[in-house]
Scaffold this active site. Structure first.
Site, PDB file in Angstrom:
ATOM      1  N   GLY A  45       0.829  -1.200   0.000  1.00  0.00           N
ATOM      2  CA  GLY A  45       0.000   0.000   0.000  1.00  0.00           C
ATOM      3  C   GLY A  45       0.859   1.244   0.000  1.00  0.00           C
ATOM      4  O   GLY A  45       1.685   1.418   0.898  1.00  0.00           O
ATOM      5  N   GLY A 124      -7.874  -6.393   4.112  1.00  0.00           N
ATOM      6  CA  GLY A 124      -8.927  -7.201   3.510  1.00  0.00           C
ATOM      7  C   GLY A 124     -10.133  -6.374   3.129  1.00  0.00           C
ATOM      8  O   GLY A 124     -10.064  -5.143   3.065  1.00  0.00           O
ATOM      9  N   CYS A 259      -5.665 -16.278  -0.833  1.00  0.00           N
ATOM     10  CA  CYS A 259      -5.563 -15.584  -2.117  1.00  0.00           C
ATOM     11  C   CYS A 259      -4.342 -16.060  -2.900  1.00  0.00           C
ATOM     12  O   CYS A 259      -3.198 -15.855  -2.479  1.00  0.00           O
ATOM     13  CB  CYS A 259      -5.480 -14.074  -1.887  1.00  0.00           C
ATOM     14  N   TYR A 265       1.799 -12.217  -7.216  1.00  0.00           N
ATOM     15  CA  TYR A 265       2.189 -10.819  -7.326  1.00  0.00           C
ATOM     16  C   TYR A 265       2.362 -10.064  -6.013  1.00  0.00           C
ATOM     17  O   TYR A 265       3.380  -9.434  -5.777  1.00  0.00           O
ATOM     18  CB  TYR A 265       1.197 -10.050  -8.206  1.00  0.00           C
ATOM     19  N   SER A 306       7.712  -8.110 -10.258  1.00  0.00           N
ATOM     20  CA  SER A 306       7.197  -9.454 -10.018  1.00  0.00           C
ATOM     21  C   SER A 306       7.355 -10.394 -11.205  1.00  0.00           C
ATOM     22  O   SER A 306       7.275 -11.603 -11.049  1.00  0.00           O
ATOM     23  CB  SER A 306       5.721  -9.393  -9.600  1.00  0.00           C
ATOM     24  N   ASP A 368       5.423 -11.441 -17.628  1.00  0.00           N
ATOM     25  CA  ASP A 368       4.787 -10.521 -16.690  1.00  0.00           C
ATOM     26  C   ASP A 368       3.779 -11.314 -15.870  1.00  0.00           C
ATOM     27  O   ASP A 368       3.451 -12.462 -16.213  1.00  0.00           O
ATOM     28  CB  ASP A 368       4.103  -9.373 -17.440  1.00  0.00           C
ATOM     29  N   ASP A 369       3.288 -10.723 -14.782  1.00  0.00           N
ATOM     30  CA  ASP A 369       2.405 -11.491 -13.898  1.00  0.00           C
ATOM     31  C   ASP A 369       0.932 -11.404 -14.277  1.00  0.00           C
ATOM     32  O   ASP A 369       0.147 -12.239 -13.857  1.00  0.00           O
ATOM     33  CB  ASP A 369       2.573 -11.041 -12.442  1.00  0.00           C
ATOM     34  N   CYS A 405     -12.628  -8.882  -7.922  1.00  0.00           N
ATOM     35  CA  CYS A 405     -12.340  -9.416  -6.587  1.00  0.00           C
ATOM     36  C   CYS A 405     -13.042  -8.549  -5.551  1.00  0.00           C
ATOM     37  O   CYS A 405     -13.055  -7.327  -5.675  1.00  0.00           O
ATOM     38  CB  CYS A 405     -10.833  -9.427  -6.330  1.00  0.00           C
ATOM     39  N   CYS A 455      -8.067 -19.269  -3.047  1.00  0.00           N
ATOM     40  CA  CYS A 455      -9.105 -18.557  -3.785  1.00  0.00           C
ATOM     41  C   CYS A 455      -8.541 -18.109  -5.123  1.00  0.00           C
ATOM     42  O   CYS A 455      -7.511 -17.427  -5.171  1.00  0.00           O
ATOM     43  CB  CYS A 455      -9.585 -17.343  -2.986  1.00  0.00           C
ATOM     44  N   CYS A 458     -10.943 -14.475  -9.058  1.00  0.00           N
ATOM     45  CA  CYS A 458     -10.726 -13.483 -10.114  1.00  0.00           C
ATOM     46  C   CYS A 458     -10.431 -14.147 -11.451  1.00  0.00           C
ATOM     47  O   CYS A 458     -10.590 -13.535 -12.511  1.00  0.00           O
ATOM     48  CB  CYS A 458      -9.601 -12.522  -9.730  1.00  0.00           C
TER      49      CYS A 458
END
Length: 475
Positions: A45, A124, A259, A265, A306, A368-369, A405, A455, A458
Protein backbone atom coordinates in the site's frame (compact mmCIF):
# COMPACT_ATOMS: atom_id res chain seq x y z
CA UNK A 1 3.21 -6.32 -13.33
CA UNK A 2 0.99 -4.23 -15.53
CA UNK A 3 0.02 -2.42 -12.34
CA UNK A 4 3.45 -1.13 -11.42
CA UNK A 5 4.07 0.44 -14.78
CA UNK A 6 0.71 1.94 -15.51
CA UNK A 7 -0.43 5.48 -15.74
CA UNK A 8 -1.24 6.47 -12.16
CA UNK A 9 -4.34 4.54 -11.01
CA UNK A 10 -5.31 3.96 -14.65
CA UNK A 11 -4.67 0.26 -15.04
CA UNK A 12 -3.21 -0.57 -11.65
CA UNK A 13 -3.99 -3.51 -9.45
CA UNK A 14 -3.38 -3.08 -5.75
CA UNK A 15 -3.49 -5.01 -2.54
CA UNK A 16 -5.45 -3.09 0.03
CA UNK A 17 -2.85 -2.84 2.79
CA UNK A 18 -0.25 -4.24 5.13
CA UNK A 19 -0.42 -4.46 8.92
CA UNK A 20 2.23 -4.61 11.64
CA UNK A 21 1.85 -4.76 15.41
CA UNK A 22 4.38 -5.05 18.24
CA UNK A 23 4.38 -5.50 22.02
CA UNK A 24 7.65 -5.08 23.93
CA UNK A 25 7.16 -6.82 27.26
CA UNK A 26 10.29 -5.13 28.66
CA UNK A 27 8.72 -1.70 28.17
CA UNK A 28 10.86 -0.47 25.26
CA UNK A 29 9.42 1.91 22.67
CA UNK A 30 8.14 0.16 19.55
CA UNK A 31 7.47 3.01 17.11
CA UNK A 32 10.80 2.80 15.29
CA UNK A 33 10.47 -0.97 14.83
CA UNK A 34 6.93 -0.54 13.53
CA UNK A 35 8.29 2.06 11.10
CA UNK A 36 10.83 -0.39 9.68
CA UNK A 37 8.20 -3.12 9.54
CA UNK A 38 5.90 -0.85 7.53
CA UNK A 39 8.80 0.09 5.27
CA UNK A 40 9.19 -3.60 4.43
CA UNK A 41 5.44 -3.80 3.70
CA UNK A 42 5.34 -0.66 1.55
CA UNK A 43 4.60 -2.75 -1.56
CA UNK A 44 1.19 -3.61 -0.08
CA UNK A 45 0.00 0.00 0.00
CA UNK A 46 1.50 3.31 -1.12
CA UNK A 47 -1.40 5.65 -0.49
CA UNK A 48 -1.27 6.32 3.24
CA UNK A 49 0.23 5.00 6.45
CA UNK A 50 0.02 5.37 10.20
CA UNK A 51 1.38 4.29 13.58
CA UNK A 52 -0.43 4.31 16.93
CA UNK A 53 1.25 3.39 20.23
CA UNK A 54 0.43 3.16 23.91
CA UNK A 55 2.28 2.49 27.15
CA UNK A 56 0.96 -0.58 28.97
CA UNK A 57 2.22 0.83 32.27
CA UNK A 58 1.00 4.36 31.59
CA UNK A 59 -2.41 6.00 31.83
CA UNK A 60 -5.07 3.68 30.47
CA UNK A 61 -6.49 4.99 27.23
CA UNK A 62 -3.63 7.32 26.33
CA UNK A 63 -2.67 6.72 22.70
CA UNK A 64 -0.09 8.59 20.64
CA UNK A 65 -0.42 8.39 16.87
CA UNK A 66 0.82 9.81 13.62
CA UNK A 67 -0.89 9.24 10.29
CA UNK A 68 -0.80 10.78 6.86
CA UNK A 69 -1.14 10.46 3.11
CA UNK A 70 1.98 9.25 1.35
CA UNK A 71 4.77 6.72 1.58
CA UNK A 72 6.25 5.62 4.90
CA UNK A 73 9.38 7.75 4.46
CA UNK A 74 7.24 10.75 3.49
CA UNK A 75 4.93 10.61 6.51
CA UNK A 76 7.40 9.69 9.26
CA UNK A 77 10.61 11.42 10.32
CA UNK A 78 13.03 10.80 13.18
CA UNK A 79 11.75 13.60 15.39
CA UNK A 80 8.13 12.49 14.95
CA UNK A 81 8.91 8.85 15.76
CA UNK A 82 10.84 9.95 18.84
CA UNK A 83 7.63 11.44 20.23
CA UNK A 84 5.68 8.20 19.83
CA UNK A 85 6.48 6.76 23.26
CA UNK A 86 4.90 3.40 23.98
CA UNK A 87 5.72 -0.30 24.23
CA UNK A 88 2.66 -1.59 22.36
CA UNK A 89 1.43 -0.39 18.99
CA UNK A 90 -0.04 -0.99 15.58
CA UNK A 91 0.99 0.22 12.13
CA UNK A 92 -0.63 0.21 8.71
CA UNK A 93 0.08 0.95 5.05
CA UNK A 94 -2.94 1.41 2.80
CA UNK A 95 -4.25 1.51 -0.69
CA UNK A 96 -8.02 2.00 -0.78
CA UNK A 97 -10.34 -0.55 -2.32
CA UNK A 98 -13.29 0.59 -0.22
CA UNK A 99 -13.62 4.07 1.17
CA UNK A 100 -12.33 7.29 -0.29
CA UNK A 101 -8.66 8.13 -0.63
CA UNK A 102 -8.27 10.81 2.04
CA UNK A 103 -6.68 11.43 5.42
CA UNK A 104 -9.94 10.69 7.24
CA UNK A 105 -9.66 7.02 6.27
CA UNK A 106 -6.00 6.51 7.21
CA UNK A 107 -5.38 3.67 9.65
CA UNK A 108 -4.77 2.52 12.37
CA UNK A 109 -8.11 3.50 13.84
CA UNK A 110 -8.11 4.53 17.49
CA UNK A 111 -11.41 3.99 19.29
CA UNK A 112 -12.11 5.29 22.80
CA UNK A 113 -15.03 3.61 24.55
CA UNK A 114 -16.28 2.62 28.01
CA UNK A 115 -13.84 -0.26 28.44
CA UNK A 116 -10.79 1.70 27.32
CA UNK A 117 -9.08 2.14 23.96
CA UNK A 118 -8.69 -0.01 20.89
CA UNK A 119 -6.06 0.50 18.20
CA UNK A 120 -6.93 -1.46 15.10
CA UNK A 121 -5.46 -2.10 11.63
CA UNK A 122 -7.11 -4.24 8.97
CA UNK A 123 -6.11 -5.91 5.72
CA UNK A 124 -8.93 -7.20 3.51
CA UNK A 125 -12.46 -6.39 2.48
CA UNK A 126 -15.80 -7.22 4.06
CA UNK A 127 -18.64 -8.14 1.74
CA UNK A 128 -21.31 -7.31 4.33
CA UNK A 129 -19.84 -4.01 5.54
CA UNK A 130 -22.70 -1.86 4.23
CA UNK A 131 -25.32 -4.05 5.87
CA UNK A 132 -23.52 -4.03 9.22
CA UNK A 133 -22.94 -0.28 9.03
CA UNK A 134 -26.62 0.37 8.37
CA UNK A 135 -27.69 -1.85 11.28
CA UNK A 136 -25.38 -0.03 13.67
CA UNK A 137 -26.40 3.41 12.41
CA UNK A 138 -30.03 2.57 13.18
CA UNK A 139 -28.99 1.80 16.75
CA UNK A 140 -27.14 5.07 17.23
CA UNK A 141 -23.65 4.54 15.84
CA UNK A 142 -22.02 7.55 14.22
CA UNK A 143 -19.27 6.70 11.73
CA UNK A 144 -16.38 9.05 11.05
CA UNK A 145 -14.85 7.19 8.08
CA UNK A 146 -16.09 5.34 5.01
CA UNK A 147 -13.90 2.25 5.52
CA UNK A 148 -15.09 -1.15 6.66
CA UNK A 149 -12.32 -1.19 9.30
CA UNK A 150 -14.44 1.16 11.41
CA UNK A 151 -17.32 -1.32 11.18
CA UNK A 152 -15.03 -4.00 12.62
CA UNK A 153 -13.84 -1.67 15.39
CA UNK A 154 -17.38 -0.73 16.40
CA UNK A 155 -18.47 -4.36 16.44
CA UNK A 156 -15.59 -5.34 18.70
CA UNK A 157 -16.26 -2.39 21.04
CA UNK A 158 -19.95 -3.27 21.31
CA UNK A 159 -19.26 -6.94 21.95
CA UNK A 160 -16.66 -6.05 24.58
CA UNK A 161 -19.46 -4.59 26.73
CA UNK A 162 -21.02 -8.06 26.92
CA UNK A 163 -17.96 -10.30 27.44
CA UNK A 164 -15.07 -10.33 29.94
CA UNK A 165 -12.08 -10.02 27.55
CA UNK A 166 -11.09 -8.24 24.36
CA UNK A 167 -10.30 -11.52 22.61
CA UNK A 168 -13.80 -12.81 23.40
CA UNK A 169 -15.18 -9.62 21.88
CA UNK A 170 -13.13 -10.21 18.75
CA UNK A 171 -14.55 -13.73 18.45
CA UNK A 172 -18.12 -12.50 18.84
CA UNK A 173 -17.52 -9.84 16.20
CA UNK A 174 -15.97 -12.35 13.79
CA UNK A 175 -19.17 -14.37 13.81
CA UNK A 176 -20.91 -11.39 12.18
CA UNK A 177 -18.20 -10.53 9.64
CA UNK A 178 -18.24 -11.89 6.10
CA UNK A 179 -15.32 -11.59 3.71
CA UNK A 180 -11.60 -11.06 4.08
CA UNK A 181 -9.88 -9.68 7.15
CA UNK A 182 -6.53 -10.06 8.83
CA UNK A 183 -6.63 -7.66 11.77
CA UNK A 184 -4.32 -6.53 14.52
CA UNK A 185 -5.89 -5.04 17.64
CA UNK A 186 -4.10 -3.48 20.58
CA UNK A 187 -6.10 -3.17 23.78
CA UNK A 188 -4.47 -1.41 26.76
CA UNK A 189 -2.58 -4.54 27.84
CA UNK A 190 -2.79 -7.01 24.95
CA UNK A 191 -1.84 -7.44 21.29
CA UNK A 192 -4.44 -9.48 19.42
CA UNK A 193 -4.36 -10.88 15.90
CA UNK A 194 -7.23 -12.47 14.00
CA UNK A 195 -7.63 -13.97 10.54
CA UNK A 196 -10.91 -14.70 8.79
CA UNK A 197 -11.91 -18.39 8.58
CA UNK A 198 -10.93 -18.57 4.90
CA UNK A 199 -7.51 -17.03 5.48
CA UNK A 200 -7.79 -14.78 2.43
CA UNK A 201 -5.02 -12.48 3.63
CA UNK A 202 -1.81 -13.52 5.39
CA UNK A 203 -0.82 -12.85 8.99
CA UNK A 204 2.32 -14.09 10.76
CA UNK A 205 3.64 -14.14 14.32
CA UNK A 206 7.21 -13.15 15.17
CA UNK A 207 9.37 -12.75 18.26
CA UNK A 208 12.43 -10.61 19.00
CA UNK A 209 14.00 -10.89 22.43
CA UNK A 210 11.07 -10.24 24.77
CA UNK A 211 8.81 -8.68 22.13
CA UNK A 212 5.97 -10.19 20.12
CA UNK A 213 5.14 -9.11 16.59
CA UNK A 214 2.23 -9.59 14.20
CA UNK A 215 2.72 -8.74 10.51
CA UNK A 216 1.28 -9.31 7.06
CA UNK A 217 4.44 -10.98 5.74
CA UNK A 218 7.64 -12.57 7.01
CA UNK A 219 9.75 -9.98 5.16
CA UNK A 220 8.59 -7.45 7.78
CA UNK A 221 9.90 -9.74 10.53
CA UNK A 222 13.25 -9.92 8.76
CA UNK A 223 13.36 -6.12 8.58
CA UNK A 224 13.31 -5.83 12.37
CA UNK A 225 15.52 -8.87 12.99
CA UNK A 226 12.67 -10.89 14.47
CA UNK A 227 12.31 -14.65 14.48
CA UNK A 228 9.39 -16.18 12.58
CA UNK A 229 7.23 -18.17 14.99
CA UNK A 230 4.33 -19.31 12.80
CA UNK A 231 1.38 -18.15 10.71
CA UNK A 232 -1.93 -17.28 12.30
CA UNK A 233 -4.30 -20.02 11.15
CA UNK A 234 -7.43 -19.17 9.15
CA UNK A 235 -10.16 -18.46 11.71
CA UNK A 236 -7.71 -18.27 14.61
CA UNK A 237 -7.50 -15.54 17.23
CA UNK A 238 -4.13 -15.10 18.96
CA UNK A 239 -3.52 -13.03 22.08
CA UNK A 240 0.04 -11.99 22.89
CA UNK A 241 1.04 -10.77 26.36
CA UNK A 242 3.36 -11.56 29.25
CA UNK A 243 1.95 -15.10 29.41
CA UNK A 244 3.04 -15.84 25.84
CA UNK A 245 0.86 -16.82 22.88
CA UNK A 246 -2.71 -17.83 23.67
CA UNK A 247 -4.87 -19.17 20.88
CA UNK A 248 -8.57 -19.60 20.18
CA UNK A 249 -9.29 -21.90 17.22
CA UNK A 250 -13.05 -22.13 17.74
CA UNK A 251 -13.74 -20.59 14.33
CA UNK A 252 -11.12 -22.67 12.45
CA UNK A 253 -13.62 -24.89 10.73
CA UNK A 254 -13.82 -23.64 7.13
CA UNK A 255 -11.85 -24.92 4.16
CA UNK A 256 -9.17 -22.25 3.59
CA UNK A 257 -9.32 -20.03 0.51
CA UNK A 258 -6.03 -18.17 0.61
CA UNK A 259 -5.56 -15.58 -2.12
CA UNK A 260 -3.46 -17.19 -4.85
CA UNK A 261 -2.52 -13.78 -6.22
CA UNK A 262 -0.51 -13.15 -3.04
CA UNK A 263 1.96 -15.72 -4.39
CA UNK A 264 1.81 -14.52 -7.99
CA UNK A 265 2.19 -10.82 -7.33
CA UNK A 266 1.33 -9.12 -4.03
CA UNK A 267 3.77 -10.59 -1.54
CA UNK A 268 7.48 -9.88 -1.68
CA UNK A 269 9.48 -12.78 -3.16
CA UNK A 270 11.55 -13.06 0.04
CA UNK A 271 8.43 -13.76 2.11
CA UNK A 272 6.93 -17.07 3.19
CA UNK A 273 3.14 -17.30 3.36
CA UNK A 274 1.65 -20.24 5.26
CA UNK A 275 4.98 -22.01 4.97
CA UNK A 276 5.29 -21.55 1.21
CA UNK A 277 8.14 -19.59 -0.36
CA UNK A 278 6.79 -16.84 -2.61
CA UNK A 279 10.03 -17.00 -4.61
CA UNK A 280 9.59 -20.72 -5.27
CA UNK A 281 5.96 -20.15 -6.27
CA UNK A 282 7.01 -17.69 -8.96
CA UNK A 283 9.84 -19.92 -10.18
CA UNK A 284 7.28 -22.71 -10.54
CA UNK A 285 4.90 -20.42 -12.44
CA UNK A 286 7.66 -19.66 -14.93
CA UNK A 287 8.51 -23.31 -15.34
CA UNK A 288 4.87 -24.20 -16.00
CA UNK A 289 4.67 -21.43 -18.61
CA UNK A 290 7.74 -22.82 -20.38
CA UNK A 291 6.18 -26.29 -20.41
CA UNK A 292 2.78 -25.14 -21.67
CA UNK A 293 3.80 -22.28 -23.95
CA UNK A 294 7.33 -22.84 -25.27
CA UNK A 295 8.84 -20.31 -27.66
CA UNK A 296 11.73 -20.21 -30.09
CA UNK A 297 13.61 -17.29 -28.65
CA UNK A 298 17.05 -15.97 -27.81
CA UNK A 299 16.43 -14.40 -24.40
CA UNK A 300 13.89 -14.41 -21.55
CA UNK A 301 13.21 -11.15 -19.70
CA UNK A 302 10.89 -10.22 -16.84
CA UNK A 303 8.85 -7.06 -16.39
CA UNK A 304 9.96 -5.60 -13.02
CA UNK A 305 9.48 -6.45 -10.34
CA UNK A 306 7.20 -9.45 -10.02
CA UNK A 307 7.81 -10.73 -13.54
CA UNK A 308 11.51 -11.22 -12.90
CA UNK A 309 11.38 -14.38 -10.81
CA UNK A 310 8.83 -16.07 -13.08
CA UNK A 311 11.12 -15.20 -16.03
CA UNK A 312 13.97 -16.96 -14.23
CA UNK A 313 11.77 -20.04 -13.91
CA UNK A 314 10.89 -19.90 -17.61
CA UNK A 315 14.60 -19.63 -18.46
CA UNK A 316 15.57 -22.55 -16.20
CA UNK A 317 12.90 -24.80 -17.72
CA UNK A 318 13.41 -23.81 -21.35
CA UNK A 319 17.17 -23.41 -21.42
CA UNK A 320 16.81 -19.97 -23.02
CA UNK A 321 19.19 -17.47 -21.35
CA UNK A 322 17.73 -15.04 -18.82
CA UNK A 323 18.54 -11.37 -19.24
CA UNK A 324 17.77 -7.98 -17.69
CA UNK A 325 16.15 -5.89 -20.40
CA UNK A 326 14.50 -3.16 -18.35
CA UNK A 327 15.86 -0.36 -16.22
CA UNK A 328 13.29 0.63 -13.64
CA UNK A 329 13.23 4.09 -12.10
CA UNK A 330 12.98 3.35 -8.37
CA UNK A 331 12.24 6.95 -7.50
CA UNK A 332 8.80 7.16 -9.07
CA UNK A 333 6.37 6.83 -6.18
CA UNK A 334 2.78 7.74 -5.47
CA UNK A 335 3.56 11.46 -5.98
CA UNK A 336 4.38 10.88 -9.64
CA UNK A 337 2.43 13.42 -11.71
CA UNK A 338 0.69 11.96 -14.71
CA UNK A 339 1.38 14.09 -17.80
CA UNK A 340 -1.48 15.80 -19.52
CA UNK A 341 -3.03 13.87 -22.37
CA UNK A 342 -1.53 16.36 -24.79
CA UNK A 343 1.97 15.56 -23.57
CA UNK A 344 4.03 13.03 -25.50
CA UNK A 345 5.78 11.67 -22.42
CA UNK A 346 4.51 8.25 -21.35
CA UNK A 347 4.44 7.29 -17.69
CA UNK A 348 5.57 3.82 -18.74
CA UNK A 349 8.76 5.30 -20.20
CA UNK A 350 9.28 7.42 -17.10
CA UNK A 351 9.08 4.33 -14.90
CA UNK A 352 10.74 1.85 -17.25
CA UNK A 353 13.28 1.94 -20.03
CA UNK A 354 14.60 -0.80 -22.31
CA UNK A 355 18.31 -1.62 -22.37
CA UNK A 356 18.69 -1.74 -26.15
CA UNK A 357 21.89 -3.81 -26.18
CA UNK A 358 20.09 -6.68 -24.44
CA UNK A 359 17.25 -7.08 -26.95
CA UNK A 360 18.51 -5.67 -30.25
CA UNK A 361 18.23 -8.26 -33.03
CA UNK A 362 16.82 -10.89 -30.65
CA UNK A 363 13.65 -12.91 -30.27
CA UNK A 364 12.42 -12.04 -26.77
CA UNK A 365 10.18 -13.89 -24.30
CA UNK A 366 8.67 -11.22 -22.02
CA UNK A 367 7.25 -12.56 -18.74
CA UNK A 368 4.79 -10.52 -16.69
CA UNK A 369 2.40 -11.49 -13.90
CA UNK A 370 -0.89 -10.25 -15.39
CA UNK A 371 -2.70 -8.28 -18.04
CA UNK A 372 -5.57 -6.14 -16.74
CA UNK A 373 -6.78 -3.82 -19.49
CA UNK A 374 -3.85 -4.38 -21.85
CA UNK A 375 -2.79 -0.75 -22.18
CA UNK A 376 0.56 -1.11 -20.45
CA UNK A 377 1.39 -4.47 -22.01
CA UNK A 378 0.91 -2.96 -25.45
CA UNK A 379 3.26 -0.09 -24.60
CA UNK A 380 5.97 -2.37 -23.24
CA UNK A 381 5.81 -4.66 -26.29
CA UNK A 382 6.09 -1.59 -28.49
CA UNK A 383 9.08 -0.37 -26.48
CA UNK A 384 10.88 -3.70 -26.90
CA UNK A 385 10.34 -3.71 -30.65
CA UNK A 386 11.40 -0.08 -30.93
CA UNK A 387 14.61 -1.08 -29.13
CA UNK A 388 15.31 -3.66 -31.86
CA UNK A 389 13.65 -6.88 -30.66
CA UNK A 390 12.70 -8.90 -33.75
CA UNK A 391 9.95 -10.84 -31.95
CA UNK A 392 8.22 -10.45 -28.58
CA UNK A 393 6.50 -13.49 -27.08
CA UNK A 394 4.47 -12.53 -24.02
CA UNK A 395 4.00 -15.03 -21.20
CA UNK A 396 1.76 -14.29 -18.21
CA UNK A 397 2.33 -16.09 -14.89
CA UNK A 398 -1.38 -16.05 -13.98
CA UNK A 399 -4.57 -17.10 -15.77
CA UNK A 400 -6.64 -14.37 -17.51
CA UNK A 401 -8.53 -12.01 -15.21
CA UNK A 402 -12.21 -12.67 -15.90
CA UNK A 403 -13.98 -11.56 -12.70
CA UNK A 404 -13.71 -8.79 -10.09
CA UNK A 405 -12.34 -9.42 -6.59
CA UNK A 406 -14.28 -8.49 -3.44
CA UNK A 407 -11.70 -9.59 -0.89
CA UNK A 408 -9.11 -6.85 -0.83
CA UNK A 409 -7.78 -6.61 -4.38
CA UNK A 410 -9.05 -3.97 -6.76
CA UNK A 411 -9.51 -6.21 -9.81
CA UNK A 412 -11.88 -4.05 -11.89
CA UNK A 413 -15.39 -4.93 -13.00
CA UNK A 414 -15.77 -7.31 -15.93
CA UNK A 415 -16.28 -4.68 -18.60
CA UNK A 416 -12.83 -3.24 -17.82
CA UNK A 417 -10.98 -6.55 -18.06
CA UNK A 418 -9.49 -7.18 -21.50
CA UNK A 419 -9.76 -10.97 -21.13
CA UNK A 420 -13.47 -10.87 -20.31
CA UNK A 421 -14.54 -9.94 -23.83
CA UNK A 422 -11.56 -11.02 -25.93
CA UNK A 423 -9.89 -14.31 -26.81
CA UNK A 424 -6.20 -14.93 -26.20
CA UNK A 425 -5.50 -14.48 -29.93
CA UNK A 426 -7.41 -11.19 -29.93
CA UNK A 427 -5.50 -9.95 -26.89
CA UNK A 428 -2.25 -10.99 -28.54
CA UNK A 429 -3.09 -8.85 -31.57
CA UNK A 430 -4.23 -5.94 -29.40
CA UNK A 431 -0.95 -5.76 -27.47
CA UNK A 432 1.16 -6.32 -30.59
CA UNK A 433 2.85 -9.52 -29.41
CA UNK A 434 4.02 -12.33 -31.70
CA UNK A 435 2.49 -14.88 -29.33
CA UNK A 436 0.75 -14.88 -25.96
CA UNK A 437 0.43 -17.57 -23.33
CA UNK A 438 -1.23 -17.54 -19.90
CA UNK A 439 -0.75 -19.87 -16.95
CA UNK A 440 -3.40 -22.61 -16.94
CA UNK A 441 -5.80 -22.23 -14.02
CA UNK A 442 -5.81 -26.02 -13.60
CA UNK A 443 -2.15 -25.84 -12.57
CA UNK A 444 -2.38 -23.01 -10.04
CA UNK A 445 -2.21 -25.50 -7.18
CA UNK A 446 1.33 -26.40 -8.21
CA UNK A 447 2.49 -22.93 -7.18
CA UNK A 448 1.75 -23.65 -3.51
CA UNK A 449 2.37 -27.38 -3.29
CA UNK A 450 -1.15 -28.56 -3.98
CA UNK A 451 -2.35 -29.20 -0.41
CA UNK A 452 -3.52 -25.71 0.50
CA UNK A 453 -7.01 -24.39 -0.18
CA UNK A 454 -6.87 -21.19 -2.20
CA UNK A 455 -9.10 -18.56 -3.78
CA UNK A 456 -8.84 -18.03 -7.54
CA UNK A 457 -12.21 -16.30 -8.00
CA UNK A 458 -10.73 -13.48 -10.11
CA UNK A 459 -9.79 -16.17 -12.65
CA UNK A 460 -12.52 -18.80 -12.18
CA UNK A 461 -15.53 -16.85 -10.86
CA UNK A 462 -15.86 -19.38 -8.01
CA UNK A 463 -16.23 -17.16 -4.95
CA UNK A 464 -15.71 -18.82 -1.54
CA UNK A 465 -18.06 -16.20 -0.06
CA UNK A 466 -21.06 -14.91 -1.98
CA UNK A 467 -20.18 -11.50 -3.44
CA UNK A 468 -22.24 -8.49 -2.40
CA UNK A 469 -25.31 -7.58 -4.45
CA UNK A 470 -23.82 -4.16 -5.06
CA UNK A 471 -20.20 -3.38 -5.84
CA UNK A 472 -18.86 -1.90 -2.60
CA UNK A 473 -15.24 -1.57 -3.69
CA UNK A 474 -15.30 2.05 -4.78
CA UNK A 475 -13.73 1.26 -8.17
Amino acid sequence: MESELSEHFDVELHEECGVFGMYDLDGGDVASSIYYGLFALQHRGQESCGIAVSDTEGPKGKVLSQKGMGLVNEVFHAEGLEKLKGNIGVGHVRYSTTGASNSQNVQPLVLNYVKGTLMLAHNGNLVNANKLREEMEYTGAIFHTTIDTEVIAYLIARERLKVPTAEEAVKCAMKKLQGAYSIIISSPRKLIGARDPYGFRPLVIGKRDNSYILASETCALDAVDAEYVRDVKPGEIVMLDADGIQSDETLCHTTPAKCIFEYIYFARPDSYLDGVSVYNSRIMAGKILAQMHPADADIVVGVPESGNVAAMGFSAQSGIPYGTAFMKNSYVGRTFIKPKQSARESSVKIKLNVIKEVVRGKRVVMVDDSIVRGTTSERIVRMLKAAGATEVHVRISSPPFLHPCYFGTDVPSCDQLIAHNNTVDEICNMIGADSLGYLDGERLHELIGGDMGYCDACFSGKYPVAPPEEDIRGI
